[in-house]
Design a protein around this motif. Sequence first.
Motif, PDB file in Angstrom:
ATOM      1  N   TYR A   1     -31.796  14.783   9.542  1.00  0.00           N
ATOM      2  CA  TYR A   1     -31.478  13.398   9.148  1.00  0.00           C
ATOM      3  C   TYR A   1     -30.258  12.825   9.841  1.00  0.00           C
ATOM      4  O   TYR A   1     -29.860  11.702   9.587  1.00  0.00           O
TER       5      TYR A   1
ATOM      6  N   ARG B   1     -28.628  27.758  -2.369  1.00  0.00           N
ATOM      7  CA  ARG B   1     -28.844  28.218  -0.996  1.00  0.00           C
ATOM      8  C   ARG B   1     -29.214  29.695  -1.053  1.00  0.00           C
ATOM      9  O   ARG B   1     -28.441  30.521  -1.577  1.00  0.00           O
TER      10      ARG B   1
ATOM     11  N   TYR C   1     -23.938  26.717  -6.115  1.00  0.00           N
ATOM     12  CA  TYR C   1     -22.584  26.167  -6.126  1.00  0.00           C
ATOM     13  C   TYR C   1     -22.641  24.710  -6.582  1.00  0.00           C
ATOM     14  O   TYR C   1     -23.719  24.112  -6.667  1.00  0.00           O
TER      15      TYR C   1
ATOM     16  N   GLY D   1     -21.097  16.020   1.891  1.00  0.00           N
ATOM     17  CA  GLY D   1     -21.168  16.954   0.768  1.00  0.00           C
ATOM     18  C   GLY D   1     -19.992  17.913   0.825  1.00  0.00           C
ATOM     19  O   GLY D   1     -19.678  18.472   1.882  1.00  0.00           O
ATOM     20  N   LEU D   2     -19.323  18.043  -0.314  1.00  0.00           N
ATOM     21  CA  LEU D   2     -18.165  18.928  -0.405  1.00  0.00           C
ATOM     22  C   LEU D   2     -18.506  20.054  -1.377  1.00  0.00           C
ATOM     23  O   LEU D   2     -18.989  19.799  -2.479  1.00  0.00           O
TER      24      LEU D   2
ATOM     25  N   ARG E   1     -15.515  25.748  -2.658  1.00  0.00           N
ATOM     26  CA  ARG E   1     -14.740  25.924  -1.411  1.00  0.00           C
ATOM     27  C   ARG E   1     -13.391  25.212  -1.536  1.00  0.00           C
ATOM     28  O   ARG E   1     -12.356  25.727  -1.117  1.00  0.00           O
TER      29      ARG E   1
ATOM     30  N   ILE F   1     -16.380  20.461   3.975  1.00  0.00           N
ATOM     31  CA  ILE F   1     -17.286  19.318   3.887  1.00  0.00           C
ATOM     32  C   ILE F   1     -18.197  19.287   5.107  1.00  0.00           C
ATOM     33  O   ILE F   1     -17.770  19.580   6.224  1.00  0.00           O
ATOM     34  N   GLY F   2     -19.460  18.923   4.857  1.00  0.00           N
ATOM     35  CA  GLY F   2     -20.377  18.585   5.947  1.00  0.00           C
ATOM     36  C   GLY F   2     -20.817  17.150   5.728  1.00  0.00           C
ATOM     37  O   GLY F   2     -21.233  16.783   4.632  1.00  0.00           O
TER      38      GLY F   2
ATOM     39  N   GLY G   1     -22.778   9.740   4.736  1.00  0.00           N
ATOM     40  CA  GLY G   1     -22.424  10.432   3.508  1.00  0.00           C
ATOM     41  C   GLY G   1     -21.955  11.840   3.806  1.00  0.00           C
ATOM     42  O   GLY G   1     -21.948  12.282   4.958  1.00  0.00           O
TER      43      GLY G   1
HETATM   44  O1  4AD Z   1     -22.884  21.313   5.165  1.00  0.00           O
HETATM   45  P1  4AD Z   1     -23.893  21.237   4.071  1.00  0.00           P
HETATM   46  O2  4AD Z   1     -25.077  22.117   4.156  1.00  0.00           O
HETATM   47  O3  4AD Z   1     -24.302  19.703   3.981  1.00  0.00           O
HETATM   48  C1  4AD Z   1     -25.229  19.183   3.163  1.00  0.00           C
HETATM   49  O4  4AD Z   1     -25.859  19.764   2.307  1.00  0.00           O
HETATM   50  C2  4AD Z   1     -25.358  17.691   3.296  1.00  0.00           C
HETATM   51  N1  4AD Z   1     -26.706  17.289   2.906  1.00  0.00           N
HETATM   52  C3  4AD Z   1     -24.319  17.034   2.423  1.00  0.00           C
HETATM   53  C4  4AD Z   1     -24.390  15.540   2.475  1.00  0.00           C
HETATM   54  O5  4AD Z   1     -24.203  14.975   3.521  1.00  0.00           O
HETATM   55  N2  4AD Z   1     -24.635  14.909   1.351  1.00  0.00           N
HETATM   56  O6  4AD Z   1     -23.174  21.541   2.693  1.00  0.00           O
HETATM   57  C5  4AD Z   1     -22.075  20.761   2.282  1.00  0.00           C
HETATM   58  C6  4AD Z   1     -20.948  21.638   1.780  1.00  0.00           C
HETATM   59  C7  4AD Z   1     -20.381  22.593   2.817  1.00  0.00           C
HETATM   60  O7  4AD Z   1     -19.470  21.973   3.657  1.00  0.00           O
HETATM   61  C8  4AD Z   1     -19.730  23.639   1.931  1.00  0.00           C
HETATM   62  O8  4AD Z   1     -18.477  23.186   1.470  1.00  0.00           O
HETATM   63  C9  4AD Z   1     -20.667  23.693   0.752  1.00  0.00           C
HETATM   64  O9  4AD Z   1     -21.412  22.478   0.743  1.00  0.00           O
HETATM   65  N3  4AD Z   1     -21.581  24.822   0.848  1.00  0.00           N
HETATM   66  C10 4AD Z   1     -21.467  25.958   0.134  1.00  0.00           C
HETATM   67  N4  4AD Z   1     -20.576  26.333  -0.792  1.00  0.00           N
HETATM   68  C11 4AD Z   1     -20.724  27.557  -1.338  1.00  0.00           C
HETATM   69  N5  4AD Z   1     -21.728  28.402  -1.037  1.00  0.00           N
HETATM   70  C12 4AD Z   1     -22.656  28.062  -0.106  1.00  0.00           C
HETATM   71  N6  4AD Z   1     -23.645  28.905   0.175  1.00  0.00           N
HETATM   72  C13 4AD Z   1     -22.545  26.778   0.517  1.00  0.00           C
HETATM   73  N7  4AD Z   1     -23.271  26.125   1.433  1.00  0.00           N
HETATM   74  C14 4AD Z   1     -22.672  24.946   1.615  1.00  0.00           C
END
Ligand code: 4AD
Length: 433
Positions: free
Chosen positions: A333, A211, A224, A402-403, A407, A358-359, A400
């Motif tokens: 999506y 990111r 990460y 993402g964790l 974090r 988590i998102g 689905g």
């Molecule tokens: O909420 P995010 O952006 O969700 C997704 O990427 C979805 N596509 C996931 C999925 O559904 N398969 O990112 C998911 C998690 C966040 O909740 C956070 O825990 C972590 O990724 N995250 C970071 N961790 C550290 N540094 C960053 N810059 C982060 N950005 C997101």
Amino acid sequence: MQGQSWTKIKEILEGNKTGEEVNIRGWIYRKRSSGGIIFILVRDSTGVIQATIKKGDIPEEEFEKAERALIESSIKIKGIVKEDKRAPGGYEIKVNKFEVVNFAEPFPITEDHSEEFLLDVRHLWLRSRKLTEVMKLKAKVLRLIREWFDENDFYEVTPSVITLNAAEGGATVFSFDYFGQKAFLSQTAQMYLEALIFSLERVWSLTPSFRAEKSRTRKHLTEYWHLEAEEAWVDNEGNMKIQEELVSYVCQNIAKVAKDELEYLGRDVEDLKVIEPPFKRIKYKDAIKKLQDKGFDIEWGDDFGAPHERALVEGEDKPIFVTHFPVESKAFYMKISPDGKTVECADMLAPEGYGELIGGSERSEDIDSMIARLKADGAKIENYEWYFDLRRYGSVPHSGFGLGLERLVMWIAKLDHIRDAIPFPRTVTRVYP
Ligand code: 4AD
Ligand code: MG
């Protein structure tokens, strides 16, 4: 000292070697001498123990080497284990053979260094007690995560990290030249996981995610480790159930298998033992109202900042889910809810202000709405054609999440900054070492 067995320091500290002769190898952690005795604290991957070297007990040239060896020199010693209440850990080794494997140069890390300096010498600072405990804890967290997915019929898969898709939006994507074509470092494995559910139904992966976050917060890295899962035949509520089960399993069990690490890091295991399903669910619109009632200047459509996330979990000892965010605030999506204004999503927020762990969401099956949302973000639609195929050939409801592994570790280990949850943190200002 060739061809012999090596005792781990932990075995000695557990009292299993008292009175015996042992061979250990490791690094000099601290050293002092007084009146013809050298006291060395030796560390290996399992612990730290005191070794005492008495002039006259070992050959003169070995004693001279022990005098000369600086901290972080690598050594091998042979000696007899003695119980000694005064020694740190309660045991010590009376050395009768001392060998230096590598005489260390003066170690650059002494005491009272700035955070920046410690990041400059991160490759050496990784030897610190704190980072050692965190890395052990992280390995144990990973083991538990694998265990949980295994026991719950998920297949681990290995998606690509080089991609043409910026699933989480063009604003935070790293791009690079891929043989004349613009490609991205993956922000998420999600789209590839979605492709895999049509054969495997339940899949998960652990990949680096990238990111280009300009924000300098204590929770953001530019690289990460992203733990993601995707499940066929599961809706947003089912998705939350999976997440709360997984996180609870990790918390309950890490409290058992990482007692020492947690104690050192200052996390009370009781905090983790209370983490069990169900986690509270609150809709975004009610969260906004709650924040307004608490005096925050926030309205429908606004993102949550750290103070908002902290306020929302105030008084909670378990994570909570915030669900149904506005369509405009979330990725293309996500499935649009029947109200047409919100999406079938959930963010899991950790207690104590550790923020979003988590998102997750249920996925849209409506190609037109996804195209419209992608266009609004300036995406190249043709790069998403393959993804729309997934909706064209036997699509099923699916969800689905993402964790962010760092974090999770940051919260469990009660760290002040996410950088200490990863060996070589990448941030806006740092790519070295
Ligand atoms: O909420 P995010 O952006 O969700 C997704 O990427 C979805 N596509 C996931 C999925 O559904 N398969 O990112 C998911 C998690 C966040 O909740 C956070 O825990 C972590 O990724 N995250 C970071 N961790 C550290 N540094 C960053 N810059 C982060 N950005 C997101
Ligand atoms: Mg998110």
